[in-house]
Design a protein around this motif. Sequence first.
Motif, PDB file in Angstrom:
ATOM      1  N   ARG A 271       0.834  -1.210   0.000  1.00 30.41           N
ATOM      2  CA  ARG A 271       0.000   0.000   0.000  1.00 30.41           C
ATOM      3  C   ARG A 271       0.868   1.258   0.000  1.00 30.41           C
ATOM      4  N   PHE A 272       1.990   1.230   0.705  1.00 31.41           N
ATOM      5  CA  PHE A 272       2.913   2.360   0.732  1.00 31.41           C
ATOM      6  C   PHE A 272       3.429   2.670  -0.665  1.00 31.41           C
ATOM      7  N   HIS A 273       3.816   1.629  -1.397  1.00 31.19           N
ATOM      8  CA  HIS A 273       4.346   1.829  -2.746  1.00 31.19           C
ATOM      9  C   HIS A 273       3.275   2.323  -3.706  1.00 31.19           C
ATOM     10  N   VAL A 274       2.085   1.790  -3.600  1.00 30.78           N
ATOM     11  CA  VAL A 274       1.004   2.198  -4.489  1.00 30.78           C
ATOM     12  C   VAL A 274       0.596   3.641  -4.200  1.00 30.78           C
ATOM     13  N   ASP A 275       0.505   3.988  -2.929  1.00 27.79           N
ATOM     14  CA  ASP A 275       0.071   5.319  -2.526  1.00 27.79           C
ATOM     15  C   ASP A 275       1.099   6.389  -2.886  1.00 27.79           C
ATOM     16  N   ASN A 276       2.373   6.112  -2.660  1.00 26.24           N
ATOM     17  CA  ASN A 276       3.422   7.113  -2.871  1.00 26.24           C
ATOM     18  C   ASN A 276       4.079   7.050  -4.239  1.00 26.24           C
ATOM     19  N   LYS A 277       3.763   6.013  -5.006  1.00 24.54           N
ATOM     20  CA  LYS A 277       4.298   5.858  -6.368  1.00 24.54           C
ATOM     21  C   LYS A 277       5.822   5.964  -6.383  1.00 24.54           C
ATOM     22  N   ILE A 278       6.470   5.178  -5.504  1.00 20.52           N
ATOM     23  CA  ILE A 278       7.930   5.170  -5.466  1.00 20.52           C
ATOM     24  C   ILE A 278       8.443   3.863  -6.043  1.00 20.52           C
TER      25      ILE A 278
ATOM     26  N   ARG B 121      12.829  -0.359  -4.824  1.00 15.61           N
ATOM     27  CA  ARG B 121      14.096  -0.334  -4.092  1.00 15.61           C
ATOM     28  C   ARG B 121      14.168   0.806  -3.082  1.00 15.61           C
ATOM     29  N   ALA B 122      13.209   1.716  -3.113  1.00 14.46           N
ATOM     30  CA  ALA B 122      13.179   2.841  -2.166  1.00 14.46           C
ATOM     31  C   ALA B 122      12.321   2.518  -0.948  1.00 14.46           C
ATOM     32  N   THR B 123      12.183   1.243  -0.635  1.00 12.85           N
ATOM     33  CA  THR B 123      11.390   0.815   0.510  1.00 12.85           C
ATOM     34  C   THR B 123      12.019   1.334   1.803  1.00 12.85           C
ATOM     35  N   PRO B 124      11.210   1.857   2.724  1.00 14.45           N
ATOM     36  CA  PRO B 124      11.765   2.316   4.005  1.00 14.45           C
ATOM     37  C   PRO B 124      12.427   1.169   4.775  1.00 14.45           C
ATOM     38  N   ALA B 125      13.338   1.500   5.651  1.00 17.63           N
ATOM     39  CA  ALA B 125      14.108   0.493   6.379  1.00 17.63           C
ATOM     40  C   ALA B 125      13.252  -0.343   7.323  1.00 17.63           C
ATOM     41  N   ASP B 126      12.144   0.198   7.815  1.00 22.14           N
ATOM     42  CA  ASP B 126      11.324  -0.553   8.766  1.00 22.14           C
ATOM     43  C   ASP B 126      10.304  -1.461   8.081  1.00 22.14           C
TER      44      ASP B 126
ATOM     45  N   ASP C  50      12.236  -6.914  -2.291  1.00 23.52           N
ATOM     46  CA  ASP C  50      12.041  -8.074  -3.161  1.00 23.52           C
ATOM     47  C   ASP C  50      11.031  -9.057  -2.567  1.00 23.52           C
ATOM     48  N   ARG C  51      10.957  -9.157  -1.253  1.00 22.90           N
ATOM     49  CA  ARG C  51       9.972 -10.036  -0.603  1.00 22.90           C
ATOM     50  C   ARG C  51       8.569  -9.455  -0.732  1.00 22.90           C
ATOM     51  N   ALA C  52       8.433  -8.137  -0.566  1.00 22.64           N
ATOM     52  CA  ALA C  52       7.122  -7.499  -0.709  1.00 22.64           C
ATOM     53  C   ALA C  52       6.643  -7.596  -2.156  1.00 22.64           C
ATOM     54  N   TYR C  53       7.553  -7.436  -3.125  1.00 19.03           N
ATOM     55  CA  TYR C  53       7.188  -7.534  -4.523  1.00 19.03           C
ATOM     56  C   TYR C  53       6.765  -8.959  -4.883  1.00 19.03           C
ATOM     57  N   ALA C  54       7.491  -9.954  -4.357  1.00 20.19           N
ATOM     58  CA  ALA C  54       7.147 -11.348  -4.609  1.00 20.19           C
ATOM     59  C   ALA C  54       5.775 -11.676  -4.007  1.00 20.19           C
ATOM     60  N   PHE C  55       5.492 -11.119  -2.832  1.00 20.64           N
ATOM     61  CA  PHE C  55       4.189 -11.301  -2.190  1.00 20.64           C
ATOM     62  C   PHE C  55       3.082 -10.716  -3.058  1.00 20.64           C
ATOM     63  N   LEU C  56       3.338  -9.530  -3.622  1.00 15.05           N
ATOM     64  CA  LEU C  56       2.361  -8.890  -4.511  1.00 15.05           C
ATOM     65  C   LEU C  56       2.112  -9.733  -5.756  1.00 15.05           C
TER      66      LEU C  56
END
Length: 67
Positions: free
Chosen positions: A39-46, A49-54, A59-65
């Motif tokens: 949801r963070f990536h979709v909302d902010n359109k980033i 690889r610019a995933t926040p550290a927390d 790559d795991r979030a993308y594979a999950f998607l």
Amino acid sequence: MTDEESAEVRAAMPAPGWLEGRRGQPESHCHRQMIDAIRFHVDNKIKWRATPADSPAWDRAYAFLRR
């Protein structure tokens, strides 16, 4: 995401294969964290690889998607 929203989304998702006796291993992050990262990536359109550290690794979030 509120607890009620998380419960609705969780009910719509298929159970992991390892819980149903199929191959695989438990995931390292809970589904709520993965959904929040997506949801963070979709909302902010980033870029992924610019995933926040927390958040979970990009790559795991993308594979999950993709699943």
